[in-house]
Design a protein around this motif. Structure first.
Motif, short mmCIF file in Angstrom:
data_model
loop_
_atom_site.label_atom_id
_atom_site.label_comp_id
_atom_site.label_asym_id
_atom_site.label_seq_id
_atom_site.Cartn_x
_atom_site.Cartn_y
_atom_site.Cartn_z
N ASP A 206 7.59 -13.55 -24.94
CA ASP A 206 8.28 -12.39 -25.52
C ASP A 206 9.36 -11.82 -24.62
O ASP A 206 10.02 -10.86 -25.01
CB ASP A 206 7.28 -11.27 -25.83
N ILE A 207 9.52 -12.35 -23.40
CA ILE A 207 10.53 -11.79 -22.50
C ILE A 207 11.24 -12.91 -21.76
O ILE A 207 10.61 -13.90 -21.37
CB ILE A 207 9.90 -10.77 -21.52
N ASN A 208 12.52 -12.75 -21.61
CA ASN A 208 13.36 -13.72 -20.89
C ASN A 208 14.18 -13.00 -19.83
O ASN A 208 14.16 -11.78 -19.74
CB ASN A 208 14.29 -14.45 -21.86
N ILE A 209 14.89 -13.78 -19.05
CA ILE A 209 15.76 -13.23 -18.02
C ILE A 209 16.98 -12.58 -18.68
O ILE A 209 17.52 -13.09 -19.66
CB ILE A 209 16.19 -14.33 -17.04
N GLY A 210 17.43 -11.46 -18.12
CA GLY A 210 18.61 -10.79 -18.61
C GLY A 210 19.89 -11.44 -18.11
O GLY A 210 19.92 -12.06 -17.04
N ALA A 211 20.96 -11.29 -18.89
CA ALA A 211 22.23 -11.90 -18.52
C ALA A 211 22.78 -11.33 -17.21
O ALA A 211 23.41 -12.06 -16.43
CB ALA A 211 23.25 -11.69 -19.64
N SER A 212 22.55 -10.04 -16.95
CA SER A 212 23.16 -9.43 -15.76
C SER A 212 22.64 -10.06 -14.47
O SER A 212 23.42 -10.49 -13.61
CB SER A 212 22.92 -7.92 -15.76
N ILE A 213 21.31 -10.13 -14.29
CA ILE A 213 20.77 -10.68 -13.04
C ILE A 213 21.12 -12.16 -12.92
O ILE A 213 21.45 -12.64 -11.82
CB ILE A 213 19.24 -10.45 -12.94
N GLN A 214 21.12 -12.88 -14.02
CA GLN A 214 21.47 -14.30 -13.96
C GLN A 214 22.93 -14.49 -13.57
O GLN A 214 23.27 -15.34 -12.75
CB GLN A 214 21.18 -14.98 -15.30
N SER A 215 23.81 -13.67 -14.12
CA SER A 215 25.24 -13.84 -13.85
C SER A 215 25.59 -13.49 -12.41
O SER A 215 26.42 -14.16 -11.79
CB SER A 215 26.06 -13.00 -14.83
N TYR A 216 24.98 -12.43 -11.87
CA TYR A 216 25.21 -12.10 -10.46
C TYR A 216 24.72 -13.23 -9.56
O TYR A 216 25.42 -13.67 -8.64
CB TYR A 216 24.51 -10.79 -10.09
N MET A 217 23.49 -13.69 -9.81
CA MET A 217 22.92 -14.69 -8.91
C MET A 217 23.61 -16.04 -9.05
O MET A 217 23.80 -16.75 -8.06
CB MET A 217 21.42 -14.80 -9.15
N SER A 218 24.02 -16.38 -10.26
CA SER A 218 24.77 -17.64 -10.43
C SER A 218 26.11 -17.56 -9.74
O SER A 218 26.53 -18.50 -9.05
CB SER A 218 24.97 -17.93 -11.93
N GLY A 219 26.80 -16.43 -9.90
CA GLY A 219 28.11 -16.28 -9.27
C GLY A 219 28.04 -16.31 -7.76
O GLY A 219 28.92 -16.87 -7.09
N TYR A 220 26.99 -15.73 -7.21
CA TYR A 220 26.81 -15.71 -5.75
C TYR A 220 26.19 -17.00 -5.22
O TYR A 220 26.06 -17.16 -4.00
CB TYR A 220 25.90 -14.55 -5.35
#
Length: 543
Positions: free
Chosen positions: A291-305
């Protein structure tokens, strides 16, 4: 999540009145104060006190009932965990929900219920048994857990019944959030004084405290360091509304004479999952209910970094329609579970030793967070920080990397990597440009605002997956910059760019305590909705 046929959650336990909490709390004081009142086994362990203490600790993120994490799902997961940018559900739950800012009356009373029925009432029962007189150090620990839990509750709603909770069966008055915070600091004074006195005396308890301490295994020194760290956290919350008190309380917390703060990862405040039928509720929801997945914000920051922690935080997508990758879900997206449950989840299956299992302790405060709090204190020119803003910022990053068992000597020196934009492989309407261009490496030439954004961004990454404090600090500072909601169904009560500021009060309070509730709403400025700012949530610059 338990659902009725129309997919709207109905609490599985009768939603009792706050007044019933009053009955519970005042009734506890009738207990006698003889040692024989305790239920003991042949090892001398106070089994009744053990039950009360462990229940209270597990109720901060409520898994005290065991087995079924419905309570936690509504207490935090479908609000703060998502509002913080950490999580997003692939389950539409019927359409309009908190995730698209249609604030769910049937969901949002859970944090209120838990703090009174599963935390404050248990502390009062201990006091009624005389624990505060017989075992003051144990009661000091109970007080610290209560302050943490009540701090989370007031940071969700605002004014709440506190000073008078448990004193009456009806008409329980609301305290302003300022008064509640002042009470916290006074109670922390008492608890830390008790712990310092107990530690210096060398006294021993007549029973083993370790079985009832799910955090520090009976180590009162660790509890004292946590108490000072909690004071520092609470002080920083109020820096924009009351900078004088914030500085005084932070400098007290950081004064070495007070006993120190958390400085290494063995001091992390995390509640063990102990006993048959209990599980980490966030992991249970991700693993067993999907019922829960990773949010786009944390994934996008960590992918970008290219953050080395990303594989410790989340699993890669399993969707055959696009390449395997880390892929979160943007908050407020129109989702359907078959399509979106294949996006990234908590790391419970990838790799040889996933970070999360059903028995993973529930994390509430990290050593890294405390370093970042100290970094902000140094940035503000406060005393007793023990380092410069830069050195403490870098210690915070490295402490977090060590916590998650990864190494990257060059991470703190990266001055080019930036957060990534978001692309949804299944719906371009959810795409968004990068929310920030903040880099990792410290720069003394940066403005204070840019330095604060660096501190808060790395602090937010390091606090994962504890969404309540992450949401609070986002509201206080505006950092990290998060993706906005795709669909805002709040009817104009929540600004898309400013985002959710609080949860509305429970319907039960309107039904049973309306007169006092209305006084509390007036303390908020007269509006009870998700766009209403709390006392400390001041609409002004950070400096």
């Amino acid at each position: 999540m338990k659902r009725t046929n129309n997919n709207i959650y109905k609490p599985s336990r009768l939603y009792r009145l706050l007044f019933m909490t009053g009955v519970i709390l005042t009734g506890a004081s009738a207990c006698t104060k003889n040692f024989e009142r305790y239920n003991t086994d042949n090892t001398g362990v106070n089994t009744n006190l053990t039950s009360l203490m462990t229940h209270e600790q597990m109720a901060v993120i409520n898994f005290s009932g065991g087995g079924d994490p419905n309570s936690y799902q509504l207490q935090q997961n479908l609000n703060a965990d998502c509002f913080s940018g950490y999580m997003m559900s692939s389950n539409a739950f019927g359409g309009n929900t908190n995730m698209n800012y249609f604030m769910m009356t049937s969901w949002n009373g859970e944090p209120f219920k838990v703090v009174y029925l599963d935390v404050l009432s248990y502390v009062s029962k201990m006091q009624g048994m005389g624990v505060d007189k017989d075992y003051p150090a144990v009661f000091a620990v109970a007080q610290l857990v209560k302050i943490m839990a009540m701090g989370r509750a007031t940071d969700i709603y605002g004014p709440l019944p506190y000073s008078q909770a448990g004193t009456a069966k009806s008409g329980v008055s609301y305290d302003s959030q300022q008064a509640i915070y002042n009470s916290f600091f006074t109670e922390l004074d008492a608890a830390t004084a008790t712990l310092r006195s107990w530690i210096s005396s060398g006294q021993k308890l007549p029973f083993d405290f370790a079985p009832m301490d799910l955090v520090y295994n009976g180590d009162f020194n660790r509890w004292l360091q946590f108490a000072n760290s909690l004071r520092l956290r609470l002080a920083m919350h109020i820096v924009k509304i009351d900078p004088t008190t914030a500085r005084a309380q932070a400098e007290k917390a950081l004064n070495p004479a007070e006993g120190g703060v958390i400085t290494n990862n063995d001091g992390i405040m995390k509640v063990k999952v102990s006993g048959a039928g209990f599980s980490n509720p966030l992991v249970f929801i991700a693993m067993n209910w999907t019922d829960i997945n990773i949010g786009a914000s944390i994934q996008s920051y960590m992918s970008g970094y290219n953050d080395p922690r990303i594989g410790r935080y989340m699993d890669k997508s399993t969707d055959a329609s696009f390449p395997v990758q880390y892929k979160g879900i943007r908050i407020g997206s129109t989702v359907n579970k078959p399509a979106y449950q294949t996006y990234s989840t908590l790391n419970f299956k990838d790799g040889s030793a996933p970070s999360f299992s059903l028995t993973t302790p529930v994390q509430l405060m990290t050593a890294a967070e405390v370093y970042f709090l100290r970094a902000e204190a140094a940035l503000r020119g406060w005393s007793n920080t023990g380092g410069t803003a830069q050195s403490l910022y870098e210690q915070g990053i490295n402490t977090s990397l060590a916590q998650w068992g990864v190494t990257d000597a060059e991470y703190i020196n990266n001055n080019t990597a930036k957060p990534a934009g978001y692309t949804d492989p299944k719906n371009a309407a959810n795409n968004a440009a990068a929310p920030s261009d903040i880099t990792i490496q410290w720069s003394e030439a940066a403005t204070n605002e840019q330095k604060l954004e660096r501190i808060m961004t790395q602090k937010w990454i390091a606090m994962f997956p504890e969404g309540q404090e992450a949401w609070t600090e986002f509201r206080r500072t505006g950092y990290p910059k998060l993706f906005t909601v795709v669909h805002n169904n709040s009817g104009g009560t929540i600004d898309t760019d400013i985002q959710v500021r609080r949860l509305p009060y429970p319907q039960n309070e309107y039904n049973t305590n309306r007169t006092e509730l209305n006084k509390g709403i007036q303390l908020l400025g007269g509006q009870d909705n998700g766009g209403t700012r709390l006392w400390w949530d001041v609409n002004k610059a950070n400096f």
